[in-house]
Design a protein around this motif. Structure first.
Motif, short mmCIF file in Angstrom:
data_model
loop_
_atom_site.label_atom_id
_atom_site.label_comp_id
_atom_site.label_asym_id
_atom_site.label_seq_id
_atom_site.Cartn_x
_atom_site.Cartn_y
_atom_site.Cartn_z
N GLY A 1 -7.10 5.95 -23.68
CA GLY A 1 -5.81 5.65 -24.37
C GLY A 1 -5.00 5.34 -23.08
O GLY A 1 -5.17 5.19 -21.95
N ASN A 2 -3.41 5.13 -23.39
CA ASN A 2 -2.66 4.87 -22.66
C ASN A 2 -2.15 6.18 -21.69
O ASN A 2 -1.03 6.71 -22.12
N THR A 3 -3.07 6.65 -20.87
CA THR A 3 -2.70 7.72 -20.21
C THR A 3 -2.81 7.70 -18.75
O THR A 3 -2.04 8.72 -18.17
N ARG A 4 -3.34 6.86 -18.16
CA ARG A 4 -2.95 6.73 -16.65
C ARG A 4 -1.79 6.67 -16.50
O ARG A 4 -1.08 5.75 -16.71
N THR A 5 -1.38 7.00 -15.00
CA THR A 5 -0.10 6.78 -14.47
C THR A 5 -0.19 6.14 -13.06
O THR A 5 1.07 6.04 -12.60
N ARG A 6 -1.37 5.81 -12.66
CA ARG A 6 -1.47 4.93 -11.58
C ARG A 6 -2.55 4.04 -11.56
O ARG A 6 -3.44 4.29 -12.53
N VAL A 7 -2.83 3.21 -10.68
CA VAL A 7 -4.03 2.48 -10.57
C VAL A 7 -4.50 2.64 -9.17
O VAL A 7 -3.96 3.32 -8.37
N PRO A 8 -5.70 2.16 -8.82
CA PRO A 8 -6.40 2.44 -7.45
C PRO A 8 -5.49 1.79 -6.37
O PRO A 8 -4.71 1.19 -6.58
N ASP A 9 -5.61 2.49 -5.11
CA ASP A 9 -4.57 2.17 -4.26
C ASP A 9 -5.11 0.82 -3.72
O ASP A 9 -6.03 0.25 -3.79
N LYS A 10 -3.79 0.32 -3.27
CA LYS A 10 -4.06 -1.24 -2.66
C LYS A 10 -4.73 -1.00 -1.20
O LYS A 10 -4.39 -0.32 -0.50
N PRO A 11 -5.85 -1.80 -1.34
CA PRO A 11 -6.92 -1.68 0.09
C PRO A 11 -6.16 -2.67 1.29
O PRO A 11 -5.23 -3.23 0.92
N ASN A 12 -6.63 -1.98 2.31
CA ASN A 12 -5.90 -2.99 3.48
C ASN A 12 -6.83 -3.96 4.08
O ASN A 12 -7.70 -3.81 4.76
N TYR A 13 -6.62 -5.30 3.62
CA TYR A 13 -7.34 -6.42 4.11
C TYR A 13 -6.30 -7.19 5.13
O TYR A 13 -5.38 -7.51 4.84
N PRO A 14 -7.06 -7.57 6.29
CA PRO A 14 -6.36 -8.37 7.11
C PRO A 14 -6.24 -9.62 6.70
O PRO A 14 -7.09 -10.12 5.89
N TRP B 1 22.26 3.19 -18.98
CA TRP B 1 21.03 3.25 -18.49
C TRP B 1 21.03 4.11 -17.37
O TRP B 1 21.86 4.19 -16.32
N LYS B 2 19.81 4.61 -17.11
CA LYS B 2 19.59 5.41 -15.92
C LYS B 2 18.22 5.23 -15.33
O LYS B 2 17.33 5.29 -16.24
N ARG B 3 17.93 4.62 -14.27
CA ARG B 3 16.31 4.34 -13.75
C ARG B 3 15.70 5.78 -13.64
O ARG B 3 16.08 6.66 -13.20
N ARG B 4 14.23 5.39 -14.05
CA ARG B 4 13.31 6.62 -13.81
C ARG B 4 12.59 6.13 -12.60
O ARG B 4 12.01 5.08 -12.58
N MET B 5 12.75 6.92 -11.67
CA MET B 5 12.13 6.63 -10.20
C MET B 5 10.60 6.64 -10.37
O MET B 5 9.87 7.52 -11.08
N PRO B 6 9.85 5.63 -9.78
CA PRO B 6 8.34 5.73 -9.60
C PRO B 6 7.95 6.85 -8.84
O PRO B 6 8.73 7.59 -8.08
N ALA B 7 6.62 7.15 -8.72
CA ALA B 7 6.15 8.35 -7.79
C ALA B 7 6.40 8.06 -6.50
O ALA B 7 6.63 6.85 -6.10
N PRO B 8 6.37 9.37 -5.78
CA PRO B 8 6.81 9.21 -4.32
C PRO B 8 6.01 8.30 -3.49
O PRO B 8 6.37 7.85 -2.63
N ASP B 9 4.54 8.39 -3.98
CA ASP B 9 3.63 7.45 -3.14
C ASP B 9 3.18 6.29 -3.84
O ASP B 9 1.99 5.66 -3.86
N ALA B 10 4.28 5.68 -4.78
CA ALA B 10 3.91 4.32 -5.59
C ALA B 10 3.75 3.29 -4.79
O ALA B 10 3.08 2.32 -4.91
N ASP B 11 4.34 3.28 -3.35
CA ASP B 11 4.02 2.07 -2.36
C ASP B 11 2.67 1.84 -2.21
O ASP B 11 2.12 0.74 -1.83
N LYS B 12 1.77 2.90 -2.42
CA LYS B 12 0.30 2.86 -2.05
C LYS B 12 -0.31 1.97 -3.25
O LYS B 12 -1.47 1.41 -3.08
#
Length: 621
Positions: free
Chosen positions: A222-235, A496-507
């Motif tokens: 179902g629509n339960t996930r809150t994140r996707v796999p971390d972005k890999p580091n490719y040169p 309107w008030k923004r719901r902030m993304p997770a603290p580690d969302a940049d990953k």
């Protein structure tokens, strides 16, 4: 409009991006998808079909020419030293020929002048006859040398002209590249070591706990996930790719997934409804001015995720669709389709509690070396059936800064007019997105505006920032001058008030919870749904090399299909029979009731096909 000033004149429609639509037996429309529309009427249905066929063929030819020019530019930009030294040697040979001819003309000219001088002072007729013969010989030699000189000049000119155009374009290209490189290279050198150290540290820092959390959520279904796999580091050698993009429209340039996020543009546009509950509130308003103030807050909220999202969405394939049915938990459902490839265009329809939204999204984008600008061209609409109020607007310009060096950041700027139509005709809201400035003491990313009646009397005030919150308030009085009025307002409402993304969302690409759920696998969707794109799914799973290979395969398949359609159109034209160009499956072009604009609107049938699980009409993309 101003966005077109750099590349076209007013009143023109570029053939390769033209939309051609048949209205009735004798009438057809040509549009650029936003600012320019021609309505043309033929004398008969046969003549109309001849014109439409001819224009479709001309559009196909324009697209081929544009692609061949881009290939030619790429070839010119990568000319080998051997090629250029060969041209230089050829021109050097022509110059040596000119030098030889010049010496011969000088020699024979001097001889002719001496012979003429001797002839002038000769008195004896017999001697004069001999001198005259010598003059004739010298004149013949001079004429031969002159002709040789003219031929050598012609050869040199022809060779120079043949390569001159190519050299001019190459030199201009190199001059612009050198100028930008000079500005960037010093900063790049300073940051290189720090970036490399940071990348290595990131690559060696395992995040096992987050990965377990992600896969546990995925297993629940179902629509339960809150994140996707971390972005890999490719040169990635960023400059080697971006240097060929300066001054071009990025929607027409194939880009590796390294610049992307694992969502398509269809899914990214669906994120506009993350705060669709604002429209639920607007639907319950009985005052049209208050309703429009809430609509304004909704339009501002659609930019909230861009403050932390710098990845490029995947360009949808022609015929690609995306459905998002969140009726059970969020109260709305949306369907989107890529309805055109030249120009790239998305049509979208969404229905909620007491409202419905639709938009036709197309844009122009230009990379300028340090920043990228995205200028939307299509229109968005919302309608409240209970009151008959309808509002329309066009999105503002988005600029992404520090494309090559430094931390990417996004800014929204420009004016937006939300125009009332239907039962709300005459009222409008003017919003001003104030551009970021290092020198202002004001709040950054600010948006301010006013809701006005047909006489331009201000009824509501809208104030806030596009990355945090919006407040609205009714106007109960005013003072000051007409040029600089001061408004007294009633109680302020937090619209309107923004719901902030997770603290580690940049990953994981800066995704919000809704964004992370958009590409989650779902049973029963159309076979053209974005969730089923293999390149996008491979990227989400961290397999970027495989994703790039799959992306190239899908793009080549799309080009092959387009060439096949062009060949069919040319054959139909040669045989004098009508040809029907590509038509979207779930949307149709119609003229809007309250304007001359032709746009794509939802014609129905998608949700019924899903219920029956009948996708037989869907193309193989």
């Amino acid at each position: 409009n101003q966005a077109e000033m750099a590349h076209t004149c007013r009143g023109s429609i570029s053939l390769h991006g033209a939309l051609i639509h048949t209205v009735d037996a004798c009438t057809f429309v040509i549009s650029n998808g936003g600012t320019q529309t021609f309505h043309i009427k033929a004398s008969s249905e046969v003549e109309r079909q001849q014109w439409v066929t001819a224009l479709e063929l001309a559009k196909a030819k324009a697209i081929r020419n544009m692609e061949s020019e881009e290939e030619e530019e790429a070839e010119e930009g990568s000319g080998s030293p051997e090629e250029w030294s060969g041209v230089v040697r050829e021109l050097q040979g022509r110059l040596e020929d000119l030098q030889t001819c010049s010496e011969l003309i000088t020699k024979h000219g001097a001889s002719l002048q001496r012979a003429l001088g001797e002839l002038e002072i000769t008195v004896d007729p017999d001697t004069a006859q001999g001198k005259s013969k010598i003059v004739g010989e010298r004149a013949t030699l001079f004429r031969i040398a002159s002709n040789a000189m003219m031929n050598a000049c012609s050869d040199y000119l022809q060779t120079a002209q043949m390569h001159g155009h190519k050299w001019t374009r190459l030199l201009q290209h190199e001059r612009e590249q050198r100028q930008r490189l000079q500005e960037m290279v010093e900063t790049l050198a300073q940051q290189h070591s720090r970036l490399e150290q940071a990348a290595n540290a990131h690559a060696h820092r395992p995040e096992e706990e987050d990965e377990n959390e992600f896969y546990d959520a995925l297993a629940e279904g179902g629509n339960t996930r809150t994140r996707v796999p971390d972005k890999p580091n490719y040169p990635l050698n960023l400059w080697s790719i971006m240097k060929n993009c300066i001054g071009k429209d990025l929607s027409k340039i194939p880009m590796p997934v390294n610049f992307s996020e694992p969502l398509s543009m269809l899914q990214r546009l669906t994120e506009d409804y993350e705060y669709a509950d604002i429209l639920d509130v607007a639907a319950r308003c009985t005052d049209p001015y208050e309703q429009l103030a809430h609509v304004a807050a909704f339009t501002i909220s659609s930019y909230s995720t861009t403050s932390s999202r710098t990845g490029k969405p995947f360009n949808p394939l022609l015929g690609e669709t995306y459905e998002c049915d969140r009726t059970d938990d969020l109260g709305w459902k949306a369907i989107s389709e890529q309805v055109s490839h030249h120009p790239p265009m998305v049509a979208q329809h969404c229905e909620g509690n007491g409202w419905k939204c639709w938009q036709e999204f197309t844009m122009t984008s230009k990379f300028r070396g340090k920043y990228l600008q995205v200028i939307p061209l299509g229109m968005a609409h919302v309608e409240f059936p209970a009151s008959g109020n309808k509002f329309s607007w066009r999105k503002v310009t988005t600029t992404i800064h520090n494309i090559i060096v430094g931390k990417l950041w996004v800014d929204q700027h420009g004016d937006m007019d939300i125009i009332g139509k239907g039962q709300a005709v005459g009222i409008k809201c003017h919003l001003k997105y104030i551009p970021y400035s290092y020198f202002t003491r004001d709040i950054q990313r600010r948006v301010k505006g006013a809701v006005m009646d047909s006489l331009k009397n201000v009824k509501w005030i809208v104030n806030g920032t596009w990355d945090d919150k919006v407040e609205i308030a009714p106007v109960i009085g005013s003072s000051g001058s007409i040029e600089n009025p001061i408004y007294q307002t009633g109680p302020v409402t937090l619209a309107w008030k923004r719901r902030m993304p997770a603290p580690d969302a940049d990953k994981f690409y800066g995704f919000t919870t809704l964004a992370a759920q958009l590409n989650e696998y779902e049973e029963g969707v159309a076979i053209t749904d974005s969730r089923l794109r293999p390149d996008q799914k491979l990227m989400e799973e961290g397999q970027w090399n495989e994703a790039n290979s799959e992306k190239l395969r899908l793009e080549e398949k799309q080009r092959t299909t387009r060439r096949h359609r062009e060949a069919e159109a040319e054959q139909a034209a040669a045989e004098g029979r009508p040809y029907t160009p590509y038509q979207p499956l779930w949307f149709i072009q119609v003229k809007e009731d309250d304007s001359d604009t032709i746009s794509h609107v939802y014609k129905g049938g998608y949700w019924e096909s899903k219920e029956q699980q009948n996708w037989s009409r869907c193309p193989d993309i």
